[in-house]
Design a protein around this motif. Structure first.
Motif, PDB file in Angstrom:
ATOM      1  N   MET A   1       0.836  -1.187   0.000  1.00 15.74           N
ATOM      2  CA  MET A   1       0.000   0.000   0.000  1.00 15.74           C
ATOM      3  C   MET A   1       0.877   1.246   0.000  1.00 15.74           C
ATOM      4  O   MET A   1       1.996   1.212   0.482  1.00 15.74           O
ATOM      5  CB  MET A   1      -0.917   0.006   1.209  1.00 15.74           C
ATOM      6  N   ILE A   2       0.303   2.294  -0.517  1.00 20.21           N
ATOM      7  CA  ILE A   2       0.985   3.581  -0.559  1.00 20.21           C
ATOM      8  C   ILE A   2       0.363   4.444   0.531  1.00 20.21           C
ATOM      9  O   ILE A   2      -0.844   4.662   0.537  1.00 20.21           O
ATOM     10  CB  ILE A   2       0.817   4.239  -1.943  1.00 20.21           C
ATOM     11  N   GLU A   3       1.187   4.914   1.453  1.00 23.47           N
ATOM     12  CA  GLU A   3       0.675   5.648   2.608  1.00 23.47           C
ATOM     13  C   GLU A   3       1.005   7.123   2.496  1.00 23.47           C
ATOM     14  O   GLU A   3       2.153   7.505   2.283  1.00 23.47           O
ATOM     15  CB  GLU A   3       1.299   5.080   3.887  1.00 23.47           C
ATOM     16  N   GLY A   4      -0.014   7.938   2.644  1.00 22.68           N
ATOM     17  CA  GLY A   4       0.159   9.379   2.687  1.00 22.68           C
ATOM     18  C   GLY A   4      -0.091   9.889   4.088  1.00 22.68           C
ATOM     19  O   GLY A   4      -0.189   9.105   5.035  1.00 22.68           O
ATOM     20  N   LYS A   5      -0.245  11.190   4.223  1.00 22.06           N
ATOM     21  CA  LYS A   5      -0.535  11.782   5.528  1.00 22.06           C
ATOM     22  C   LYS A   5      -1.984  11.565   5.927  1.00 22.06           C
ATOM     23  O   LYS A   5      -2.288  11.325   7.092  1.00 22.06           O
ATOM     24  CB  LYS A   5      -0.224  13.276   5.506  1.00 22.06           C
ATOM     25  N   LYS A   6      -2.900  11.667   4.934  1.00 19.35           N
ATOM     26  CA  LYS A   6      -4.330  11.565   5.202  1.00 19.35           C
ATOM     27  C   LYS A   6      -4.979  10.367   4.516  1.00 19.35           C
ATOM     28  O   LYS A   6      -6.135  10.074   4.768  1.00 19.35           O
ATOM     29  CB  LYS A   6      -5.031  12.833   4.695  1.00 19.35           C
ATOM     30  N   ILE A   7      -4.238   9.717   3.618  1.00 15.62           N
ATOM     31  CA  ILE A   7      -4.822   8.666   2.784  1.00 15.62           C
ATOM     32  C   ILE A   7      -3.959   7.401   2.767  1.00 15.62           C
ATOM     33  O   ILE A   7      -2.784   7.428   3.144  1.00 15.62           O
ATOM     34  CB  ILE A   7      -5.014   9.147   1.315  1.00 15.62           C
ATOM     35  N   ILE A  68      -8.415   5.009  -3.325  1.00  9.99           N
ATOM     36  CA  ILE A  68      -7.929   5.969  -2.338  1.00  9.99           C
ATOM     37  C   ILE A  68      -8.827   5.834  -1.120  1.00  9.99           C
ATOM     38  O   ILE A  68     -10.052   5.948  -1.232  1.00  9.99           O
ATOM     39  CB  ILE A  68      -7.992   7.407  -2.872  1.00  9.99           C
ATOM     40  N   CYS A  69      -8.230   5.587   0.034  1.00 11.00           N
ATOM     41  CA  CYS A  69      -8.993   5.421   1.278  1.00 11.00           C
ATOM     42  C   CYS A  69      -8.534   6.453   2.295  1.00 11.00           C
ATOM     43  O   CYS A  69      -7.359   6.833   2.327  1.00 11.00           O
ATOM     44  CB  CYS A  69      -8.767   4.024   1.856  1.00 11.00           C
ATOM     45  N   GLY A 107      -8.137  18.165   0.740  1.00 14.95           N
ATOM     46  CA  GLY A 107      -6.713  17.853   0.647  1.00 14.95           C
ATOM     47  C   GLY A 107      -6.387  16.393   0.375  1.00 14.95           C
ATOM     48  O   GLY A 107      -5.217  16.036   0.253  1.00 14.95           O
ATOM     49  N   TYR A 108      -7.397  15.541   0.271  1.00 14.62           N
ATOM     50  CA  TYR A 108      -7.143  14.126   0.009  1.00 14.62           C
ATOM     51  C   TYR A 108      -6.524  13.909  -1.376  1.00 14.62           C
ATOM     52  O   TYR A 108      -5.621  13.087  -1.550  1.00 14.62           O
ATOM     53  CB  TYR A 108      -8.425  13.298   0.118  1.00 14.62           C
ATOM     54  N   GLY A 109      -7.009  14.650  -2.365  1.00 14.89           N
ATOM     55  CA  GLY A 109      -6.500  14.485  -3.726  1.00 14.89           C
ATOM     56  C   GLY A 109      -5.037  14.871  -3.833  1.00 14.89           C
ATOM     57  O   GLY A 109      -4.244  14.149  -4.444  1.00 14.89           O
TER      58      GLY A 109
END
Length: 187
Positions: A1-7, A68-69, A107-109
Motif C-alpha cells: 500500500m501507498i501511505e500518505g498523511k491523510k490517505i 484511495i482510502c 486535501g485528500y486528492g
C-alpha cells in the motif's frame, strides 16, 4: 500500500465493484471526464474487469487501478490509476478522482497524488508522467501545477464531450523525474 498523511492507496479487490459502480455511473461524478450520464457499465462488467486485473500476476502491468482510502477509517473515497506504462520510454499517464463529493476539497486528492507520483517515479522507474485533462477542468489544472506539472500544449478537439454534444480541447501536461526530485521536498 501507498501511505500518505491523510490517505492510503490500495490495490483494487473483488468487492470494490460496489464503489466503482456507484461512482462511475453517477453523471455528477463523471461529468468532468465528459460522461454526463456516467459510463453506463453494469456491476458485473466492472467486477469482471477487476477480476482480470487482480488475476494478472505481472509485477509491472501496463495499466493498474487503485482505491484511495481515508487513512483514519480506511473508507474508500476515490480512485486512481496509471495507464500506458512504457518501459522503454519510461513514461505513463495517470488518472485520479475523489469520488465521494463530500470529501472533495479537503486535501485528500493532493495528498494521494503527491504519494502516487513519488510511487510511480520510484516503483516503475519512470522518467516522465503525462496527463490529459479537459480544458475547462481548471481545478484539476491548478492541483497538477501545484505538484510541478507543466502545461505542454492543447490537443485540439481531442475528446467528444457529451456535456455539450461536440468535440472539446484537452490540455496536455507532464512532469519529469528530475523536476520532481527538485521540488518534492518543498511541496
Amino acid at each position: 500500500m501507498i501511505e500518505g498523511k491523510k490517505i492510503m492507496i490500495r490495490q483494487l479487490e473483488l468487492g470494490d465493484e460496489e464503489y466503482l459502480y456507484k461512482w462511475w455511473n453517477t453523471g455528477e461524478m463523471m461529468e468532468h471526464a465528459t460522461h454526463v450520464f456516467g459510463v453506463l457499465q453494469s456491476k458485473q462488467t466492472i467486477q469482471d474487469s477487476i477480476k482480470r486485473e487482480t488475476e494478472n500476476t505481472n509485477l509491472f502491468p501496463e495499466n493498474k487501478r487503485f482505491l484511495i482510502c481515508k487513512k483514519d477509517s480506511f473508507e474508500p473515497i476515490g480512485e486512481m490509476n496509471y495507464v500506458g506504462w512504457n518501459a522503454r520510454n519510461q513514461k505513463c499517464e495517470f488518472g485520479i478522482k475523489i469520488c465521494e463529493v463530500g470529501e472533495q476539497g479537503k486535501g485528500y486528492g493532493k495528498d494521494a497524488l503527491y504519494h502516487f507520483i513519488d510511487f510511480l517515479f520510484r516503483f516503475l522507474n519512470l522518467n516522465k508522467i503525462e496527463l490529459t485533462s479537459m480544458k475547462d477542468n481548471i481545478r484539476a489544472h491548478n492541483l497538477y501545477k501545484s505538484l510541478g506539472f507543466k502545461e505542454i500544449g492543447i490537443i485540439r478537439e481531442a475528446c467528444f464531450d457529451s456535456r455539450i454534444g461536440q468535440f472539446s480541447d484537452v490540455v496536455y501536461m507532464d512532469l519529469l523525474k528530475r523536476e520532481w526530485i527538485q521540488i518534492k521536498g518543498r511541496i
